[in-house]
Design a protein around this motif. Structure first.
Motif, PDB file in Angstrom:
ATOM      1  N   ASP A 166       0.834  -1.209   0.000  1.00 15.57           N
ATOM      2  CA  ASP A 166       0.000   0.000   0.000  1.00 15.57           C
ATOM      3  C   ASP A 166       0.867   1.256   0.000  1.00 15.57           C
ATOM      4  OD1 ASP A 166      -2.619  -1.014  -0.079  1.00 15.57           O
ATOM      5  OD2 ASP A 166      -2.671  -1.308   2.098  1.00 15.57           O
ATOM      6  N   GLU A 167       1.883   1.280   0.856  1.00 16.59           N
ATOM      7  CA  GLU A 167       2.747   2.459   0.936  1.00 16.59           C
ATOM      8  C   GLU A 167       3.516   2.680  -0.370  1.00 16.59           C
ATOM      9  OE1 GLU A 167       6.530   4.298   3.331  1.00 16.59           O
ATOM     10  OE2 GLU A 167       5.282   2.829   4.374  1.00 16.59           O
ATOM     11  N   HIS A 168       4.054   1.614  -0.940  1.00 19.14           N
ATOM     12  CA  HIS A 168       4.753   1.753  -2.228  1.00 19.14           C
ATOM     13  C   HIS A 168       3.808   2.288  -3.300  1.00 19.14           C
ATOM     14  CE1 HIS A 168       8.831   0.288  -1.768  1.00 19.14           C
ATOM     15  NE2 HIS A 168       8.377  -0.649  -0.964  1.00 19.14           N
ATOM     16  N   TYR A 169       2.614   1.755  -3.323  1.00 24.69           N
ATOM     17  CA  TYR A 169       1.640   2.184  -4.321  1.00 24.69           C
ATOM     18  C   TYR A 169       1.261   3.650  -4.113  1.00 24.69           C
ATOM     19  CZ  TYR A 169      -2.483   2.338  -7.242  1.00 24.69           C
ATOM     20  OH  TYR A 169      -3.399   2.682  -8.188  1.00 24.69           O
ATOM     21  N   ARG A 170       1.036   4.044  -2.887  1.00 20.96           N
ATOM     22  CA  ARG A 170       0.710   5.436  -2.570  1.00 20.96           C
ATOM     23  C   ARG A 170       1.853   6.363  -2.991  1.00 20.96           C
ATOM     24  NH1 ARG A 170      -1.222   3.939   1.998  1.00 20.96           N
ATOM     25  NH2 ARG A 170       0.677   4.282   3.170  1.00 20.96           N
ATOM     26  N   ASN A 171       3.092   5.999  -2.633  1.00 18.82           N
ATOM     27  CA  ASN A 171       4.252   6.820  -2.998  1.00 18.82           C
ATOM     28  C   ASN A 171       4.416   6.902  -4.511  1.00 18.82           C
ATOM     29  OD1 ASN A 171       4.800   7.227  -0.304  1.00 18.82           O
ATOM     30  ND2 ASN A 171       6.388   5.658  -0.206  1.00 18.82           N
ATOM     31  N   MET A 172       4.217   5.776  -5.161  1.00 18.37           N
ATOM     32  CA  MET A 172       4.342   5.739  -6.613  1.00 18.37           C
ATOM     33  C   MET A 172       3.269   6.615  -7.256  1.00 18.37           C
ATOM     34  SD  MET A 172       4.092   2.395  -8.982  1.00 18.37           S
ATOM     35  CE  MET A 172       2.339   2.301  -8.750  1.00 18.37           C
ATOM     36  N   SER A 173       2.054   6.544  -6.764  1.00 14.18           N
ATOM     37  CA  SER A 173       0.959   7.354  -7.305  1.00 14.18           C
ATOM     38  C   SER A 173       1.241   8.838  -7.128  1.00 14.18           C
ATOM     39  CB  SER A 173      -0.361   6.992  -6.626  1.00 14.18           C
ATOM     40  OG  SER A 173      -0.695   5.650  -6.910  1.00 14.18           O
ATOM     41  N   GLU A 174       1.776   9.212  -5.962  1.00 11.08           N
ATOM     42  CA  GLU A 174       2.125  10.613  -5.719  1.00 11.08           C
ATOM     43  C   GLU A 174       3.227  11.074  -6.663  1.00 11.08           C
ATOM     44  OE1 GLU A 174       3.082  11.013  -1.563  1.00 11.08           O
ATOM     45  OE2 GLU A 174       1.065  10.412  -0.955  1.00 11.08           O
ATOM     46  N   GLU A 175       4.231  10.223  -6.886  1.00 10.13           N
ATOM     47  CA  GLU A 175       5.325  10.576  -7.802  1.00 10.13           C
ATOM     48  C   GLU A 175       4.801  10.747  -9.218  1.00 10.13           C
ATOM     49  OE1 GLU A 175       9.280   8.502  -9.658  1.00 10.13           O
ATOM     50  OE2 GLU A 175       8.862   8.133  -7.545  1.00 10.13           O
ATOM     51  N   CYS A 176       3.903   9.876  -9.639  1.00 11.93           N
ATOM     52  CA  CYS A 176       3.335   9.976 -10.983  1.00 11.93           C
ATOM     53  C   CYS A 176       2.532  11.258 -11.139  1.00 11.93           C
ATOM     54  CB  CYS A 176       2.462   8.763 -11.296  1.00 11.93           C
ATOM     55  SG  CYS A 176       3.417   7.258 -11.546  1.00 11.93           S
ATOM     56  N   ARG A 177       1.754  11.613 -10.116  1.00 10.17           N
ATOM     57  CA  ARG A 177       0.974  12.860 -10.169  1.00 10.17           C
ATOM     58  C   ARG A 177       1.901  14.064 -10.258  1.00 10.17           C
ATOM     59  NH1 ARG A 177      -2.557  10.228  -6.667  1.00 10.17           N
ATOM     60  NH2 ARG A 177      -1.532  11.024  -4.830  1.00 10.17           N
ATOM     61  N   GLN A 178       3.011  14.060  -9.531  1.00 12.19           N
ATOM     62  CA  GLN A 178       3.960  15.168  -9.580  1.00 12.19           C
ATOM     63  C   GLN A 178       4.607  15.273 -10.946  1.00 12.19           C
ATOM     64  OE1 GLN A 178       6.655  14.499  -6.363  1.00 12.19           O
ATOM     65  NE2 GLN A 178       5.146  14.999  -4.792  1.00 12.19           N
ATOM     66  N   ASN A 179       4.885  14.143 -11.578  1.00 14.06           N
ATOM     67  CA  ASN A 179       5.528  14.136 -12.892  1.00 14.06           C
ATOM     68  C   ASN A 179       4.630  14.686 -13.993  1.00 14.06           C
ATOM     69  OD1 ASN A 179       7.883  13.148 -11.874  1.00 14.06           O
ATOM     70  ND2 ASN A 179       7.417  11.010 -12.362  1.00 14.06           N
ATOM     71  N   ILE A 180       3.313  14.646 -13.780  1.00 17.92           N
ATOM     72  CA  ILE A 180       2.384  15.199 -14.768  1.00 17.92           C
ATOM     73  C   ILE A 180       2.653  16.686 -14.951  1.00 17.92           C
ATOM     74  CG2 ILE A 180      -0.049  15.803 -15.169  1.00 17.92           C
ATOM     75  CD1 ILE A 180      -0.787  13.136 -13.864  1.00 17.92           C
ATOM     76  N   TYR A 181       2.955  17.379 -13.874  1.00 20.05           N
ATOM     77  CA  TYR A 181       3.146  18.832 -13.927  1.00 20.05           C
ATOM     78  C   TYR A 181       4.536  19.236 -14.396  1.00 20.05           C
ATOM     79  CZ  TYR A 181      -1.163  18.634 -11.338  1.00 20.05           C
ATOM     80  OH  TYR A 181      -2.449  18.363 -10.956  1.00 20.05           O
ATOM     81  N   VAL A 182       5.466  18.280 -14.433  1.00 16.05           N
ATOM     82  CA  VAL A 182       6.827  18.600 -14.856  1.00 16.05           C
ATOM     83  C   VAL A 182       6.899  18.802 -16.347  1.00 16.05           C
ATOM     84  CG1 VAL A 182       9.180  17.675 -14.976  1.00 16.05           C
ATOM     85  CG2 VAL A 182       7.845  17.388 -12.905  1.00 16.05           C
ATOM     86  N   HIS A 183       6.095  18.057 -17.099  1.00 15.75           N
ATOM     87  CA  HIS A 183       6.185  18.085 -18.562  1.00 15.75           C
ATOM     88  C   HIS A 183       5.458  19.238 -19.109  1.00 15.75           C
ATOM     89  CE1 HIS A 183       8.161  14.302 -18.325  1.00 15.75           C
ATOM     90  NE2 HIS A 183       7.150  13.775 -17.684  1.00 15.75           N
TER      91      HIS A 183
END
Length: 183
Positions: A166-183
């Motif tokens: 659960d924690e890995h998935y949550r962290n991964m989801s947060e990282e993916c959401r942050q990467n959306i705004y980088v591009h």
């Protein structure tokens, strides 16, 4: 017989679960692994049978295509998926794999947006294990979270509590959401 390992919260916090760089590109990792295998096999075959590089190259390429073709095709399919994939490669006679199954099944039921890819190591696609986990020695199962063609977390020979996934998935989801705004 494999030694049973269960990742504790302490080991998880110490970073012992993931042995890949964060966000490793799945296709690149597999291509590098295949290229490395091809070079090593080509040299070995050429030296052992006194073949020229071209002869050895053709033989090795054909062998790798037959052996790893299904695993590479699956790699490409997984990399094209837009959602998160939970890859599990195990064996029916592996105690750790069998212990992980109910934990991962519960995790998948709680996270309907995850696409599970469950493989038996004996399947042709199961050779993906060797292309992702590039060590000569390894233990099953291989468990990986893959998002948009990137391996976000990978573990081998371990079973973790559902809270850790659960924690890995949550962290991964947060990282993916942050990467959306980088591009």
């Amino acid at each position: 017989m494999q030694e049973e390992k269960f990742i504790s919260w302490k080991d998880h916090r110490a970073g012992k679960m993931n042995d890949l760089a964060p966000s490793a590109d799945l296709i690149s990792l597999v291509q590098e692994s295949l290229a490395s295998r091809e070079e090593a096999m080509k040299r070995e075959l050429a030296a052992k049978y006194l073949l020229c590089e071209d002869e050895a190259s053709d033989i090795v390429s054909s062998f790798l295509q037959r052996s790893y073709g299904p695993a590479f095709a699956l790699t490409e399919e997984i990399a094209r998926r837009e959602g998160t994939v939970l890859l599990f490669i195990g064996r029916k006679d592996c105690a750790i794999c069998q212990r992980c199954q109910p934990i991962l099944n519960e995790f998948i039921l709680e996270h309907k947006d995850i696409e599970p890819v469950i493989l038996d190591y004996s399947q042709p696609e199961g050779l993906l294990y060797h292309l992702i986990h590039r060590e000569e020695q390894g233990m099953l199962p291989l468990i990986a979270f893959i998002s948009c063609g990137k391996i976000m977390m990978k573990s081998c020979g371990e079973c973790a509590a559902i809270q850790i996934y659960d924690e890995h998935y949550r962290n991964m989801s947060e990282e993916c959401r942050q990467n959306i705004y980088v591009h």
